[in-house]
Design a protein around this motif. Structure first.
Motif, PDB file in Angstrom:
ATOM      1  N   TYR A  10       0.366  -1.545  -0.285  1.00 52.50           N
ATOM      2  CA  TYR A  10       0.420   0.119  -0.087  1.00 52.50           C
ATOM      3  C   TYR A  10       0.603   1.267  -0.254  1.00 52.50           C
ATOM      4  N   LYS A  11       2.470   0.567   0.502  1.00 45.89           N
ATOM      5  CA  LYS A  11       2.901   2.752   0.921  1.00 45.89           C
ATOM      6  C   LYS A  11       3.443   2.245  -0.847  1.00 45.89           C
ATOM      7  N   ALA A  12       3.644   1.426  -1.523  1.00 47.46           N
ATOM      8  CA  ALA A  12       3.865   1.292  -2.972  1.00 47.46           C
ATOM      9  C   ALA A  12       2.841   2.265  -4.454  1.00 47.46           C
ATOM     10  N   LYS A  17       0.302   7.019  -6.779  1.00 44.74           N
ATOM     11  CA  LYS A  17      -0.526   7.865  -6.648  1.00 44.74           C
ATOM     12  C   LYS A  17      -0.062   9.616  -6.859  1.00 44.74           C
ATOM     13  N   HIS A  18       0.757   9.817  -6.261  1.00 48.37           N
ATOM     14  CA  HIS A  18       2.010  10.850  -6.074  1.00 48.37           C
ATOM     15  C   HIS A  18       2.513  11.124  -7.504  1.00 48.37           C
ATOM     16  N   ARG A  27       6.127   5.300 -17.472  1.00 45.79           N
ATOM     17  CA  ARG A  27       6.371   3.126 -17.138  1.00 45.79           C
ATOM     18  C   ARG A  27       6.358   2.376 -18.085  1.00 45.79           C
ATOM     19  N   PRO A  28       6.988   1.003 -17.411  1.00 50.10           N
ATOM     20  CA  PRO A  28       7.198   0.142 -18.327  1.00 50.10           C
ATOM     21  C   PRO A  28       5.822  -0.296 -18.168  1.00 50.10           C
ATOM     22  N   LYS A  29       5.042  -1.067 -20.067  1.00 44.65           N
ATOM     23  CA  LYS A  29       3.681  -1.442 -19.555  1.00 44.65           C
ATOM     24  C   LYS A  29       3.882  -3.259 -19.238  1.00 44.65           C
ATOM     25  N   ALA A  30       3.032  -3.515 -18.465  1.00 43.48           N
ATOM     26  CA  ALA A  30       3.077  -4.466 -18.171  1.00 43.48           C
ATOM     27  C   ALA A  30       1.742  -5.573 -18.103  1.00 43.48           C
ATOM     28  N   TYR A  31       1.949  -6.585 -18.649  1.00 42.58           N
ATOM     29  CA  TYR A  31       0.833  -7.479 -19.245  1.00 42.58           C
ATOM     30  C   TYR A  31       0.734  -8.961 -18.673  1.00 42.58           C
ATOM     31  N   GLU A  55      -1.485  -8.091 -10.453  1.00 46.98           N
ATOM     32  CA  GLU A  55      -2.195  -6.246 -10.276  1.00 46.98           C
ATOM     33  C   GLU A  55      -1.708  -5.743  -9.042  1.00 46.98           C
ATOM     34  N   LYS A  56      -1.116  -6.481  -8.791  1.00 52.28           N
ATOM     35  CA  LYS A  56      -0.758  -6.285  -7.398  1.00 52.28           C
ATOM     36  C   LYS A  56       1.064  -5.699  -7.396  1.00 52.28           C
ATOM     37  N   TYR A  57       1.186  -6.655  -8.664  1.00 49.61           N
ATOM     38  CA  TYR A  57       2.425  -6.797  -8.845  1.00 49.61           C
ATOM     39  C   TYR A  57       2.648  -5.669  -9.518  1.00 49.61           C
ATOM     40  N   ALA A  58       2.323  -5.133 -10.720  1.00 52.85           N
ATOM     41  CA  ALA A  58       1.949  -3.538 -11.269  1.00 52.85           C
ATOM     42  C   ALA A  58       2.105  -3.152 -10.464  1.00 52.85           C
ATOM     43  N   ALA A  59       1.006  -2.488  -9.597  1.00 52.29           N
ATOM     44  CA  ALA A  59       1.496  -1.926  -9.188  1.00 52.29           C
ATOM     45  C   ALA A  59       2.272  -1.043  -7.896  1.00 52.29           C
ATOM     46  N   LEU A  60       2.615  -2.235  -6.926  1.00 51.47           N
ATOM     47  CA  LEU A  60       3.833  -2.194  -6.678  1.00 51.47           C
ATOM     48  C   LEU A  60       5.254  -1.103  -6.565  1.00 51.47           C
ATOM     49  N   HIS A  61       5.528  -2.690  -8.529  1.00 51.24           N
ATOM     50  CA  HIS A  61       7.115  -2.361  -9.238  1.00 51.24           C
ATOM     51  C   HIS A  61       6.908  -0.344 -10.189  1.00 51.24           C
ATOM     52  N   GLY A  62       5.491  -0.375 -10.178  1.00 52.00           N
ATOM     53  CA  GLY A  62       4.959   0.857 -10.689  1.00 52.00           C
ATOM     54  C   GLY A  62       4.874   0.256 -12.267  1.00 52.00           C
ATOM     55  N   PHE A  63       4.091  -0.187 -12.744  1.00 53.55           N
ATOM     56  CA  PHE A  63       4.534  -1.345 -13.786  1.00 53.55           C
ATOM     57  C   PHE A  63       3.081  -0.399 -14.783  1.00 53.55           C
TER      58      PHE A  63
END
Length: 536
Positions: A10-12, A17-18, A27-31, A55-63
């Motif tokens: 959630y910190k990621a 978000k900011h 940002r790199p694309k994730a599929y 979805e969680k992995y992409a959010a955590l790594h900024g994808f």
């Protein structure tokens, strides 16, 4: 603990978000690639688990999770490479090669066995094909990232992937062997115990599952089909007769059709025979291989002599029909009746060799409830499609509905202003020197307005092109090239049309063809075809 349970997730998310929009755009694309082997798994938690993990992995790594494409092989095995040969993983690789999936993107999978369960050498080749195309593969269960660099330099990761593929392949091989042995035993006992509840529509499985019984009223219909055939009635005539009489159809169909009559006449189950099949995989294609025929598996509904006489007649007809020749149908597999939605099929007027080909509704042809009067000449349709190939290409709709609507409004405005300019020019020409300054000013205003509208249309068309995949645009260009070639290959034109459209409504009332785009559901393009008197 899986990485998806990371307490810093959630910190990621808050950091993303900011993050300034300029950075987010880079940002790199994730599929996400989701696969499971059997349709039954769709009822469980497999799809949700794999999707949420991506979805969680992409959010955590900024994808940036790409929502334009979805790559799901639901109920498709990777044991023989079917997900690559004719599945969505193969589609993903084609999008990478066409540039629709940019290099440096990430493919998120739960485990390596989602990518392949083939023999280790072939499975590794599939993984290498993906990373060599410039796409990184992430396994969500352990958070490992497979790239060209890691597979080249990290020997342990390479060995680990080979061992993983070997274990996955052995698991699938064991399951396949057990299933094959089980069905082999069932086939051996087929003479005394049914393999399954599956049977033709004129019989049913007994309650004690020891065999099958004929359904009397349906068995009478089958015998009548054979009798009518021996009396010289054709399959189309038999279907038409049953539809007129209201004879109930076997199964889920709405009316009797020639193809069902044809299948019934050649079905050996009518004399009680059944041929079990085993499934073998050649390459990535599953093939049904016939095994030894079991006589007396079903109760016979007609005598063997009757069956053989009918099939001797039918085989002779098939030879004559196959040599009839005739032009190919440019809308084969695409033409739909606007009245009932049924397929439209090619017929020759009068049934004579070399007769003029038409399209007719299959339901109407079988007297199933649609209007048979309307026959549409194929030559008029073919000329319209070839003559408007460039227009169809220019009409490629956007996948963005709002953008498409904006283009349609601008195009309508351009046509309206164009009509008004024509009226003004006509009025000025008619009045000559007596023409008023007001008319001239109005003409200049409309011309200036039209220039602005056309600039808007050009800008919208550039933006629409950006939303289209390279593959759709390449296919559309291939269609135009095939249509404009000196030696036209109708089969090739049909093949490109089938890649571009889900169906084409042949509206004989308005003389219009409505093309339903495959890549943009709900979007259609219409063209006019030559409507001849004979079409009515």
């Amino acid at each position: 603990m899986l990485w998806t349970e990371d307490p810093h997730l959630y910190k990621a998310l808050d950091m993303i978000k900011h993050t300034p929009r300029a950075n987010l755009a880079n940002r790199p694309k994730a599929y996400s690639y989701v696969r499971f082997s059997t349709p039954e798994q769709a009822k469980g938690d497999s799809f949700r688990r794999q999707t949420e993990a991506a979805e969680k992995y992409a959010a955590l790594h900024g994808f940036e999770m790409d929502t334009k494409f979805t790559f799901h092989d639901l109920g498709k095995s990777a044991y023989r490479g079917g997900n690559v040969a004719d599945g969505m993983l193969g589609e993903f690789l084609s999008y990478v090669k066409s540039g629709d999936v940019p290099q440096g993107s990430y493919l998120l999978v739960e485990n390596l066995d989602r990518v392949s369960r083939e023999a280790p050498r072939k499975a590794l080749r599939t993984l290498e094909d993906i990373v060599d195309a410039g796409v990184n593969v992430v396994t969500l269960s352990d958070g490992r990232t497979y790239t060209q660099e890691t597979l080249n330099q990290d020997t342990m990761m390479l060995f680990a992937s080979i061992m993983y593929f070997a274990r996955a392949n052995e698991e699938s091989a064991t399951k396949a062997r057990r299933l094959r042995d089980a069905w082999g035993n069932k086939r051996k006992n087929a003479a005394i115990k049914p393999l399954s509840a599956l049977c033709p529509g004129w019989m049913r499985l007994r309650d004690d599952r020891t065999g099958f019984d004929l359904i009397p009223e349906r068995a009478d219909v089958v015998r009548r089909v054979f009798d009518m055939t021996l009396a010289g009635k054709g399959q189309h005539t038999i279907a038409e007769t049953f539809n007129k009489e209201g004879v109930p159809v076997f199964g889920r169909g709405s009316h009797w059709h020639r193809t069902y009559i044809k299948k019934m006449l050649s079905d050996a189950s009518t004399i009680g025979a059944f041929t079990p099949h085993r499934v073998e995989t050649v390459g990535a294609k599953r093939q049904r291989i016939p095994t030894e025929t079991v006589e007396g598996y079903f109760p016979a509904v007609v005598d063997r002599e009757v069956f053989e006489r009918v099939n001797a007649l039918s085989s002779g007809r098939a030879v004559r029909e196959s040599n009839s020749g005739g032009p190919a149908n440019i809308l084969a597999g695409l033409a739909k009746c606007p009245g009932c939605g049924s397929t439209m099929t090619r017929v020759n007027k009068g049934g004579k060799k070399g007769g003029r080909p038409y399209l007719v509704c299959t339901t109407a042809k079988a007297k199933g409830g649609c209007d048979y009067r309307h026959k549409v000449r194929i030559d008029g349709i073919e000329a319209a499609i070839i003559g408007n190939a460039g227009w169809l290409n220019a009409s490629l709709p956007a996948t963005d509905e709002a953008l498409q609507s904006e283009w349609e409004r601008a195009t309508a405005a351009d046509m309206a202003v164009g009509d008004e300019i024509e009226l003004l020019v006509g009025a000025i020409t008619k009045l000559g020197e007596q023409s008023s300054r007001a008319l001239l000013d109005k003409l200049r205003q409309n011309e200036a307005a039209r220039e602005g509208i056309q600039r808007t249309i050009a800008d919208l068309e550039r933006r629409i092109a950006d939303t289209l995949t390279n593959r759709v645009q390449v296919t559309a260009a291939q269609f135009v090239d095939a249509a404009e070639a000196e030696q036209r290959d109708i089969a090739l034109i049909n093949a490109t049309l089938r890649q571009l459209f889900t169906n084409v409504e042949v509206d004989w009332l308005s003389g219009r063809l409505r093309f339903h785009w495959k890549h943009a559901p709900g979007e259609t393009t219409g063209i006019t075809y030559a409507w001849a008197k004979e079409d009515a």
